[in-house]
Design a protein around this motif. Sequence first.
Motif, PDB file in Angstrom:
ATOM      1  N   ARG A 154       4.913  -6.162  -0.428  1.00 43.56           N
ATOM      2  CA  ARG A 154       3.532  -6.120  -1.196  1.00 43.56           C
ATOM      3  C   ARG A 154       2.564  -5.876  -0.252  1.00 43.56           C
ATOM      4  NH1 ARG A 154       1.183 -11.067  -4.739  1.00 43.56           N
ATOM      5  NH2 ARG A 154      -0.176  -9.438  -5.090  1.00 43.56           N
ATOM      6  N   GLN A 155       1.294  -5.127  -0.544  1.00 43.20           N
ATOM      7  CA  GLN A 155       0.343  -5.029   0.371  1.00 43.20           C
ATOM      8  C   GLN A 155      -1.021  -5.096  -0.593  1.00 43.20           C
ATOM      9  OE1 GLN A 155      -0.089  -1.378   2.355  1.00 43.20           O
ATOM     10  NE2 GLN A 155      -0.986  -2.176   4.093  1.00 43.20           N
ATOM     11  N   LEU A 156      -1.697  -6.395  -0.200  1.00 50.42           N
ATOM     12  CA  LEU A 156      -3.010  -6.579  -0.852  1.00 50.42           C
ATOM     13  C   LEU A 156      -4.130  -5.668  -0.165  1.00 50.42           C
ATOM     14  CD1 LEU A 156      -2.687 -10.471  -1.223  1.00 50.42           C
ATOM     15  CD2 LEU A 156      -2.591  -8.826  -2.887  1.00 50.42           C
ATOM     16  N   ALA A 157      -5.048  -5.439  -0.933  1.00 46.95           N
ATOM     17  CA  ALA A 157      -6.053  -4.468  -0.398  1.00 46.95           C
ATOM     18  C   ALA A 157      -6.560  -4.869   1.020  1.00 46.95           C
ATOM     19  CB  ALA A 157      -7.305  -4.260  -1.566  1.00 46.95           C
ATOM     20  N   GLY A 158      -6.605  -3.960   1.901  1.00 39.80           N
ATOM     21  CA  GLY A 158      -6.997  -4.533   3.322  1.00 39.80           C
ATOM     22  C   GLY A 158      -6.218  -5.141   3.950  1.00 39.80           C
ATOM     23  N   GLN A 159      -5.004  -5.670   3.750  1.00 40.99           N
ATOM     24  CA  GLN A 159      -4.059  -6.145   4.428  1.00 40.99           C
ATOM     25  C   GLN A 159      -2.871  -5.565   4.789  1.00 40.99           C
ATOM     26  OE1 GLN A 159      -3.440 -10.174   2.726  1.00 40.99           O
ATOM     27  NE2 GLN A 159      -5.441 -10.380   2.002  1.00 40.99           N
ATOM     28  N   GLY A 160      -2.131  -6.107   5.904  1.00 43.86           N
ATOM     29  CA  GLY A 160      -0.770  -5.512   6.161  1.00 43.86           C
ATOM     30  C   GLY A 160       0.188  -5.965   4.908  1.00 43.86           C
ATOM     31  N   LEU A 161       1.494  -5.427   5.294  1.00 47.99           N
ATOM     32  CA  LEU A 161       2.724  -5.575   4.620  1.00 47.99           C
ATOM     33  C   LEU A 161       3.186  -7.183   4.514  1.00 47.99           C
ATOM     34  CD1 LEU A 161       4.801  -2.328   5.164  1.00 47.99           C
ATOM     35  CD2 LEU A 161       3.265  -2.810   3.111  1.00 47.99           C
ATOM     36  N   ILE A 162       3.434  -7.614   3.336  1.00 48.48           N
ATOM     37  CA  ILE A 162       3.870  -9.059   3.295  1.00 48.48           C
ATOM     38  C   ILE A 162       5.279  -8.825   2.638  1.00 48.48           C
ATOM     39  CG2 ILE A 162       3.684 -11.377   2.207  1.00 48.48           C
ATOM     40  CD1 ILE A 162       0.710 -10.664   2.231  1.00 48.48           C
ATOM     41  N   TYR A 190       3.247  -2.229  -3.819  1.00 49.35           N
ATOM     42  CA  TYR A 190       4.439  -2.705  -3.749  1.00 49.35           C
ATOM     43  C   TYR A 190       5.485  -1.661  -3.211  1.00 49.35           C
ATOM     44  CZ  TYR A 190       3.014  -6.742  -6.513  1.00 49.35           C
ATOM     45  OH  TYR A 190       2.237  -7.754  -7.123  1.00 49.35           O
ATOM     46  N   PHE A 191       6.131  -1.876  -2.357  1.00 47.02           N
ATOM     47  CA  PHE A 191       7.072  -0.994  -1.482  1.00 47.02           C
ATOM     48  C   PHE A 191       8.555  -1.727  -1.403  1.00 47.02           C
ATOM     49  CE2 PHE A 191       2.779  -0.887   0.123  1.00 47.02           C
ATOM     50  CZ  PHE A 191       2.462   0.306   0.423  1.00 47.02           C
ATOM     51  N   CYS A 192       9.396  -0.784  -1.488  1.00 44.72           N
ATOM     52  CA  CYS A 192      10.792  -1.186  -1.189  1.00 44.72           C
ATOM     53  C   CYS A 192      11.071  -0.315   0.118  1.00 44.72           C
ATOM     54  CB  CYS A 192      11.884  -0.727  -2.165  1.00 44.72           C
ATOM     55  SG  CYS A 192      12.054   0.943  -2.478  1.00 44.72           S
ATOM     56  N   LEU A 204       2.497   1.896  -6.412  1.00 44.45           N
ATOM     57  CA  LEU A 204       3.796   1.893  -5.950  1.00 44.45           C
ATOM     58  C   LEU A 204       4.012   2.893  -5.008  1.00 44.45           C
ATOM     59  CD1 LEU A 204       5.223   0.829  -9.408  1.00 44.45           C
ATOM     60  CD2 LEU A 204       4.323  -0.468  -7.809  1.00 44.45           C
ATOM     61  N   LEU A 205       4.792   2.761  -4.095  1.00 43.38           N
ATOM     62  CA  LEU A 205       5.234   3.957  -3.176  1.00 43.38           C
ATOM     63  C   LEU A 205       6.160   4.734  -3.976  1.00 43.38           C
ATOM     64  CD1 LEU A 205       5.357   5.223  -0.364  1.00 43.38           C
ATOM     65  CD2 LEU A 205       7.301   3.772  -0.077  1.00 43.38           C
ATOM     66  N   GLY A 206       5.946   6.120  -3.927  1.00 45.80           N
ATOM     67  CA  GLY A 206       6.764   7.346  -4.726  1.00 45.80           C
ATOM     68  C   GLY A 206       8.017   7.729  -4.008  1.00 45.80           C
ATOM     69  N   ASP A 239       8.450   4.116   7.260  1.00 55.22           N
ATOM     70  CA  ASP A 239       9.127   2.945   7.192  1.00 55.22           C
ATOM     71  C   ASP A 239       8.352   1.625   7.477  1.00 55.22           C
ATOM     72  OD1 ASP A 239      11.149   1.014   7.018  1.00 55.22           O
ATOM     73  OD2 ASP A 239      11.687   1.541   8.983  1.00 55.22           O
ATOM     74  N   PRO A 240       8.268   0.804   6.379  1.00 51.32           N
ATOM     75  CA  PRO A 240       7.385  -0.071   6.767  1.00 51.32           C
ATOM     76  C   PRO A 240       7.738  -1.436   7.860  1.00 51.32           C
ATOM     77  CG  PRO A 240       8.633  -0.708   4.629  1.00 51.32           C
ATOM     78  CD  PRO A 240       8.686   0.837   5.251  1.00 51.32           C
ATOM     79  N   ARG A 241       8.875  -1.169   8.367  1.00 50.00           N
ATOM     80  CA  ARG A 241       9.460  -2.104   9.300  1.00 50.00           C
ATOM     81  C   ARG A 241       9.088  -1.746  10.798  1.00 50.00           C
ATOM     82  NH1 ARG A 241      15.173  -2.466   9.423  1.00 50.00           N
ATOM     83  NH2 ARG A 241      15.075  -0.356   8.179  1.00 50.00           N
TER      84      ARG A 241
END
Length: 142
Positions: free
Chosen positions: A51-59, A106-108, A8-10, A140-142
Amino acid sequence: MLPCLLLLLGQGSVFGALLSQKPRRDICQRGTSTTIQCEVDSQLALMFWYRQLAGQGLILIATANQGTKATYESGFTEEKFPISRPTSTFSTLTVNNVSLPDSSFYFCSAGDTAPGTDQRSEQEPQPAPSCLAPTPVSRDPR
């Protein structure tokens, strides 16, 4: 039972607002639940859970506005990923009935506007989670 590792993002910054997430990482048994807390130091209209699965971008999992039910993206349900947003500065995401496919980052995030469908993440794909992997810190993931 094999454990699942959730990374998780800290802590991070969004447009001058400071976000913190707890716990930083969690190892849980299959079939159990885990809850992730996200707190922002500013009052922002929307919180986003990714969420971000291994080797993929953010979903994007869902968007949460204070006092209303979260709006879930296709493939995600309130039963599996219940979200609470009791205040404008705090939200939780629970992952119910954890299974191996839930092993993920997992990211917020928070903001005053929702990301458009034409916006792409600038987040680089992360390596596969492992017990020794440090918690990633991102923009920022956006």
